[in-house]
Design an enzyme around this catalytic site. Structure first.
Site, short mmCIF file in Angstrom:
data_model
loop_
_atom_site.label_atom_id
_atom_site.label_comp_id
_atom_site.label_asym_id
_atom_site.label_seq_id
_atom_site.Cartn_x
_atom_site.Cartn_y
_atom_site.Cartn_z
N ASP A 1 0.17 5.47 0.99
CA ASP A 1 -0.82 6.32 1.62
C ASP A 1 -1.32 7.41 0.69
OD1 ASP A 1 -0.44 4.92 3.99
OD2 ASP A 1 1.08 6.32 4.74
N ARG B 1 8.39 7.88 6.10
CA ARG B 1 8.18 9.30 6.40
C ARG B 1 8.62 9.62 7.83
NH1 ARG B 1 2.08 9.76 5.17
NH2 ARG B 1 2.37 11.80 6.15
N TYR C 1 12.12 2.91 -1.53
CA TYR C 1 11.44 4.21 -1.56
C TYR C 1 12.49 5.32 -1.70
CZ TYR C 1 6.85 2.50 0.01
OH TYR C 1 5.63 1.88 0.10
N ARG D 1 0.83 -1.20 0.00
CA ARG D 1 0.00 0.00 0.00
C ARG D 1 0.86 1.25 0.00
NH1 ARG D 1 -3.82 -1.67 5.16
NH2 ARG D 1 -4.36 -3.78 4.46
#
Length: 275
Positions: free
Chosen positions: A66, A212, A125, A64
């Site tokens: 966000d 994050r 990422y 997933r």
């Protein structure tokens, strides 16, 4: 054609997907009373697949993202019963039915045993930070703008702590439902790309909002002239209160997914796809 024959002719198609997450409520389809509650990337692609196949097709994502998070290399797979279409032809076929903020970049016939989520060896990422001078308006939806120039050497010293099998409870968000907070981190580093400071991290998997949280924490302790040892203490504390602010979603991109080479090859008995 019998139902059994149709099942035998299904091929597993792996997609590489790019999307601008600005106007999406994340990757995963969310249903309420059988209807989508919000606009999602998975929902848009499944609609396009249904148009092409003339029946519902389930899409399985690698993981997933966000709301507001982007992707250059999201991976997802589906099984197709359309016999006379080459895998690469799914690219224009699906893109013609998709909104402009979702693009299919690659499509390939892979082993029936490949599952986009469970077969992934690593996920990478990248987080983009624009430092100092004012960012251009078109850049702001795709980066975090900060008004100072961080010390990249100090950031990399702290980031070097993120290696191996680690308990990442410190960087878990409230509401994360993962049974285990342990993750295997393979690389974590900062580098510059033109006017951007980029944080890249690869792991077997990530907790909800973990990247994050790590990004915000590293920048917080760098600004406080923290040391590698300070960051080790933060990690070992397993206390979210010791972490910095969570970096905003718009700077984050799901960059790539890595799979075992043998699973990227189609099964010979199911390679009829052709002409």
């Amino acid at each position: 054609m019998t139902t059994t024959d149709s099942a035998l002719l299904q091929r597993n198609i792996l997609l590489r997907i790019s999307y601008d997450g600005t106007h999406f409520h994340g990757w995963q389809k969310q249903l309420h009373h059988g209807k989508e509650s919000f606009r999602t990337v998975q929902g848009e692609i499944e609609r396009a697949l249904a148009l092409l196949h003339k029946h519902p097709v389930e899409l399985f994502g690698s993981g997933r993202t966000d709301a507001g998070v982007h992707a250059c290399g999201q991976a997802a797979h589906f099984f197709t019963d359309i016999a006379r279409i080459k895998p690469e032809s799914f690219i224009p076929a699906l893109n013609s039915a998709l909104p402009k903020d979702v693009r299919i970049m690659e499509a390939s016939h892979v082993s029936d045993n490949l599952h986009a989520r469970f077969s992934a060896r690593s996920r990478t990422y990248r987080y983009f930070i624009h430092c100092g001078k004012t960012a251009f308006a078109h850049q702001l939806p795709y980066c975090w703008h900060i008004r100072r120039e961080p010390d990249i050497n100090l950031l990399n010293k702290m980031a070097s702590v993120l290696s191996g099998e680690l308990d990442c409870t410190t960087f878990s968000a409230a509401g994360d439902q993962s049974k285990s907070k342990s993750r295997s981190i393979y690389t974590a580093r900062f580098f510059t790309d033109r006017e951007f400071l980029v944080f890249e991290i690869s792991a077997n998997a990530f907790l909800w909002r973990m990247v994050r949280s790590i990004t915000g924490t590293l920048l917080h302790y760098e600004q406080q002239n923290g040391t590698k040892e300070d960051f080790e203490v933060v990690l070992r504390s397993k206390d979210r209160r010791n972490a910095g602010e969570t970096a905003p979603p718009q700077g984050l991109f799901l960059w790539s997914i890595d799979y075992p080479q043998q699973l990227l090859k189609a099964d010979e008995t199911n390679s009829f796809c052709t002409s």
